[in-house]
Design a protein around this motif. Structure first.
Motif, short mmCIF file in Angstrom:
data_model
loop_
_atom_site.label_atom_id
_atom_site.label_comp_id
_atom_site.label_asym_id
_atom_site.label_seq_id
_atom_site.Cartn_x
_atom_site.Cartn_y
_atom_site.Cartn_z
N GLN A 40 43.15 36.99 49.22
CA GLN A 40 43.28 38.52 47.94
C GLN A 40 42.30 38.94 46.79
OE1 GLN A 40 46.78 40.82 49.71
NE2 GLN A 40 47.88 38.89 49.17
N ARG A 69 39.61 41.93 46.21
CA ARG A 69 40.50 43.00 46.27
C ARG A 69 41.01 43.44 44.74
NH1 ARG A 69 41.60 42.07 51.96
NH2 ARG A 69 43.65 41.44 50.64
N PRO A 73 46.43 46.20 50.20
CA PRO A 73 45.81 46.98 50.81
C PRO A 73 44.23 46.41 51.49
CG PRO A 73 45.95 48.38 49.26
CD PRO A 73 46.36 47.20 48.73
N GLU A 74 43.70 46.64 53.17
CA GLU A 74 42.36 46.18 53.61
C GLU A 74 40.65 46.37 52.51
OE1 GLU A 74 41.22 43.62 55.80
OE2 GLU A 74 44.08 43.25 55.36
N ALA A 91 42.56 52.12 50.28
CA ALA A 91 42.80 52.90 51.90
C ALA A 91 44.96 52.77 51.64
CB ALA A 91 42.69 50.94 52.27
N SER A 92 45.45 52.53 50.30
CA SER A 92 46.64 52.85 50.39
C SER A 92 46.85 53.60 49.25
CB SER A 92 47.72 51.88 50.51
OG SER A 92 48.38 52.07 49.58
N ARG A 108 50.96 46.06 48.32
CA ARG A 108 52.89 45.99 49.68
C ARG A 108 53.68 44.89 49.18
NH1 ARG A 108 52.14 51.18 52.34
NH2 ARG A 108 50.40 51.55 52.98
#
Length: 171
Positions: A4, A7, A77-78, A82-83, A88
């Protein structure tokens, strides 16, 4: 965090860029002074809205830092668009203690941001008045949305499910 990091760095870069743009807009807004035409009003309102967006992002980064400090499990998030949430929170593998730290991170970052804005923004400018008003609404929304859930968990309720609280996607 395995897999991750890219990102996370992309989100940090995105948010740093938004903060830099907002600072440039504040410089322009202060230099222009009170708006006298449609362009001036657009500058003031755009500056105010970006300030509030930066405040939201700082609040979210506070949650993430709080989660990270206590070694909570979370996933990103991907993609960076995306969010509306920065991450999360894994509600299946984390504990009440993890949740508390994560929530306090957002509360503390928001409190520090409000203090900063109150101390730094030129109160006589429309942009500052709008930014402070919208920030107050954001704080009220945080109080209405996040505090009751936090209080329930502190009193023994299970960790929340849905929105920003869910188990990670299957690989």
């Amino acid at each position: 965090m395995a897999g991750q990091w890219n990102r996370l760095f992309a989100m940090a870069g995105r948010d740093a860029l938004l903060i830099a743009i907002t600072l440039v807009l504040w410089k322009l807004t202060v230099d222009v002074g009170e708006p006298h035409d449609i362009g001036g009003y657009a500058l003031h309102l755009g500056t105010a809205v970006l300030t509030v967006l930066c405040g939201y992002l700082i609040h979210e980064w506070g949650h993430l830092i709080g989660a990270w400090l206590i070694h909570s499990r979370f996933f990103l998030p991907e993609s960076i668009v995306a969010s509306p949430f920065l991450f999360r929170f894994d509600n299946l593998r984390n504990t009440r203690r993890h949740f508390t730290w994560m929530v306090w991170g957002g509360f503390i970052s928001s409190a520090l941001l409000v203090i900063f804005l109150l101390l730094v923004l030129p109160k006589d400018l429309l942009a500052a008045q709008v930014a402070l008003g919208l920030t107050a609404l954001g704080v009220l929304a945080t109080f209405v949305i996040e505090v009751p859930e936090f209080w329930r968990v502190l009193r023994g309720a299970p960790l929340p499910n849905g929105a920003a609280f869910m188990s990670p996607p299957e690989p």
